[in-house]
Scaffold this motif. Sequence first.
Motif, PDB file in Angstrom:
ATOM      1  N   ASN A   1      79.663   7.337  77.096  1.00 12.65           N
ATOM      2  CA  ASN A   1      79.813   6.223  78.025  1.00 12.65           C
ATOM      3  C   ASN A   1      79.694   4.894  77.285  1.00 12.65           C
ATOM      4  N   ASN A   2      80.177   3.849  77.934  1.00 11.38           N
ATOM      5  CA  ASN A   2      80.096   2.506  77.355  1.00 11.38           C
ATOM      6  C   ASN A   2      80.587   2.510  75.906  1.00 11.38           C
ATOM      7  N   LEU A   3      81.753   3.072  75.705  1.00 15.43           N
ATOM      8  CA  LEU A   3      82.284   3.206  74.347  1.00 15.43           C
ATOM      9  C   LEU A   3      82.576   1.846  73.733  1.00 15.43           C
ATOM     10  N   LYS A   4      82.389   1.785  72.426  1.00 16.64           N
ATOM     11  CA  LYS A   4      82.609   0.566  71.657  1.00 16.64           C
ATOM     12  C   LYS A   4      83.669   0.826  70.584  1.00 16.64           C
ATOM     13  N   PRO A   5      84.355  -0.215  70.127  1.00 21.03           N
ATOM     14  CA  PRO A   5      85.352  -0.007  69.066  1.00 21.03           C
ATOM     15  C   PRO A   5      84.771   0.693  67.835  1.00 21.03           C
ATOM     16  N   GLU A   6      83.506   0.456  67.539  1.00 15.25           N
ATOM     17  CA  GLU A   6      82.887   1.102  66.374  1.00 15.25           C
ATOM     18  C   GLU A   6      82.625   2.592  66.571  1.00 15.25           C
ATOM     19  N   ASP A   7      82.870   3.096  67.780  1.00 16.29           N
ATOM     20  CA  ASP A   7      82.785   4.540  68.029  1.00 16.29           C
ATOM     21  C   ASP A   7      84.077   5.252  67.625  1.00 16.29           C
ATOM     22  N   THR A   8      85.093   4.494  67.269  1.00 20.46           N
ATOM     23  CA  THR A   8      86.362   5.092  66.855  1.00 20.46           C
ATOM     24  C   THR A   8      86.164   5.960  65.619  1.00 20.46           C
ATOM     25  N   ALA A   9      86.563   7.220  65.725  1.00 19.59           N
ATOM     26  CA  ALA A   9      86.365   8.179  64.639  1.00 19.59           C
ATOM     27  C   ALA A   9      86.973   9.512  65.040  1.00 19.59           C
TER      28      ALA A   9
ATOM     29  N   GLY B   1      88.132  18.944  64.595  1.00 11.86           N
ATOM     30  CA  GLY B   1      87.975  17.540  64.928  1.00 11.86           C
ATOM     31  C   GLY B   1      88.906  17.082  66.035  1.00 11.86           C
ATOM     32  N   THR B   2      88.482  16.063  66.751  1.00 15.45           N
ATOM     33  CA  THR B   2      89.298  15.440  67.786  1.00 15.45           C
ATOM     34  C   THR B   2      89.163  13.926  67.652  1.00 15.45           C
ATOM     35  N   GLN B   3      90.291  13.232  67.743  1.00 16.13           N
ATOM     36  CA  GLN B   3      90.311  11.789  67.499  1.00 16.13           C
ATOM     37  C   GLN B   3      89.873  11.026  68.745  1.00 16.13           C
ATOM     38  N   VAL B   4      88.968  10.105  68.550  1.00 21.62           N
ATOM     39  CA  VAL B   4      88.558   9.171  69.604  1.00 21.62           C
ATOM     40  C   VAL B   4      88.876   7.762  69.112  1.00 21.62           C
ATOM     41  N   THR B   5      89.655   7.034  69.897  1.00 20.96           N
ATOM     42  CA  THR B   5      90.013   5.665  69.545  1.00 20.96           C
ATOM     43  C   THR B   5      89.615   4.743  70.690  1.00 20.96           C
ATOM     44  N   VAL B   6      88.815   3.742  70.369  1.00 13.45           N
ATOM     45  CA  VAL B   6      88.332   2.798  71.375  1.00 13.45           C
ATOM     46  C   VAL B   6      88.937   1.435  71.059  1.00 13.45           C
ATOM     47  N   SER B   7      89.720   0.933  71.984  1.00  8.44           N
ATOM     48  CA  SER B   7      90.367  -0.365  71.774  1.00  8.44           C
ATOM     49  C   SER B   7      89.513  -1.487  72.356  1.00  8.44           C
ATOM     50  N   SER B   8      89.588  -2.651  71.723  1.00  8.45           N
ATOM     51  CA  SER B   8      88.771  -3.786  72.171  1.00  8.45           C
ATOM     52  C   SER B   8      89.497  -4.597  73.224  1.00  8.45           C
TER      53      SER B   8
END
Length: 120
Positions: A84-92, A113-120
């Motif tokens: 929750n409350n994902l941040k761009p720095e969680d991208t990995a 692995g699974t890609q998580v991308t958080v946009s700002s």
Amino acid sequence: QVQLVESGGGLVQAGGSLRLSCAASGRTFSSYAMGWFRQAPGKEREYVAAMGRSGGSTYYADSVKGRFTISRDNAKNTVYLQMNNLKPEDTAVYYCAADPRIISASSDYWGQGTQVTVSS
């Protein structure tokens, strides 16, 4: 032998949520501690969260405490990571790990692995 398959990654805006799943093969899932790691581009793989075999103990990296929740369903041979409350720095790329003892960077079994991308 344990085979792990992650799913649930994707693209989300900052502040959003995702739930990752990790399905394990085999009939001894409850004998393994389970955990999540992540690796961002150009960085080393880092620990995110872990849970004991019975699910009674949970551990989190300081960077995700209060935002991520690890859980497991031994009947479904699956471990989850609610983010929750994902941040761009969680991208990995997020990896699931299993170990009969303690989850660490040298744990025995890993998913692809699974890609998580958080946009700002």
